[in-house]
Scaffold this active site. Structure first.
Site, PDB file in Angstrom:
ATOM      1  N   ASP A  74     -75.236  29.675-113.817  1.00 41.48           N
ATOM      2  CA  ASP A  74     -74.748  30.098-115.325  1.00 41.48           C
ATOM      3  C   ASP A  74     -74.899  28.910-116.039  1.00 41.48           C
ATOM      4  OD1 ASP A  74     -73.264  31.551-117.066  1.00 41.48           O
ATOM      5  OD2 ASP A  74     -71.598  30.047-116.839  1.00 41.48           O
TER       6      ASP A  74
ATOM      7  N   ASN B 109     -77.863  37.213-106.780  1.00 41.62           N
ATOM      8  CA  ASN B 109     -78.382  37.654-105.344  1.00 41.62           C
ATOM      9  C   ASN B 109     -78.232  36.084-104.439  1.00 41.62           C
ATOM     10  OD1 ASN B 109     -79.188  40.431-105.598  1.00 41.62           O
ATOM     11  ND2 ASN B 109     -80.446  39.429-107.027  1.00 41.62           N
TER      12      ASN B 109
ATOM     13  N   ARG C 231     -79.016  39.342-131.211  1.00 46.03           N
ATOM     14  CA  ARG C 231     -77.857  38.450-130.639  1.00 46.03           C
ATOM     15  C   ARG C 231     -77.942  38.215-129.194  1.00 46.03           C
ATOM     16  NH1 ARG C 231     -73.312  41.458-131.537  1.00 46.03           N
ATOM     17  NH2 ARG C 231     -72.281  39.882-130.750  1.00 46.03           N
ATOM     18  N   LYS C 232     -78.921  38.930-128.404  1.00 44.83           N
ATOM     19  CA  LYS C 232     -78.922  38.807-127.203  1.00 44.83           C
ATOM     20  C   LYS C 232     -80.135  38.156-126.561  1.00 44.83           C
ATOM     21  CE  LYS C 232     -77.053  43.515-126.930  1.00 44.83           C
ATOM     22  NZ  LYS C 232     -77.565  44.759-126.288  1.00 44.83           N
TER      23      LYS C 232
END
Length: 185
Positions: free
Chosen positions: A103, A132, A155-156
């Site tokens: 992350d 995974n 926005r993604k």
């Protein structure tokens, strides 16, 4: 470069595997944003909690220098040296820490692109991170984490990230969606 990053750079340059990648032409080497504490305890997890000789002893990000301002930097890489304070089982990094690293490096890719003007939104947050676990991440070890933008859509921002060992084997991977926040938190 901040003093702590100079120590991290020296740490990784002492390893032939890392040094070869850090010395490639047109490479930008930087201290990850999350490794620098922010006012109000911002980035405390990577700047303080996971920043020590028994946790993540060294951490640097590097990427190809963009041709011009405003262009997308499609991929970044990060070296992290992991120590036993991150163990789940003896000699194995805790899975929650592996997800946290995936992350963090994904988010670093977004930060690099925000600074370069390729992503116009001030704040994006993780919407999902499908992970995974392929092989255990050994501790102590130095790992290479690569994150790449697979799609930008309004926005993604979609990102794929992998953790590799020195032999190039993928130990963990993730597909993530990061969404620009509307307004203030």
């Amino acid at each position: 470069m901040k003093p702590e990053s100079r120590n991290d750079l020296e740490h990784f340059r002492a390893d032939p595997w890392c040094a070869s990648q850090l010395s490639a032409p047109n490479i930008v080497v930087a201290t990850p944003d999350g490794r620098i504490a922010k006012p109000g305890d911002g980035d405390a997890l990577f700047a303080r909690t996971l920043n020590g000789p028994d946790t993540i002893a060294a951490y640097l990000t590097f990427y190809k220098e963009p041709h011009r301002k405003g262009t997308l930097i499609p991929q970044i890489s990060s070296f992290l040296t992991l120590r036993p304070g991150l163990n789940g089982w003896p000699g194995v990094c805790h899975g929650g820490i592996v997800v946290t690293i995936l992350d963090e490096v994904s988010g670093q890719l977004i930060e690099v692109n925000k600074r370069n003007g390729a992503i116009p939104y001030p704040m994006l947050m993780t919407a999902y991170l499908n992970t995974n676990f392929i092989k255990p991440v050994p501790v102590p070890s130095t790992i290479l984490v690569r994150a790449k933008v697979t799609n930008l859509e309004g926005r993604k921002c979609y990102v794929e990230t992998v953790v590799e060992n020195q032999q190039g084997h993928v130990l963990a991977s993730a597909e993530g969606l990061f969404v620009a926040v509307k307004g203030k938190l």
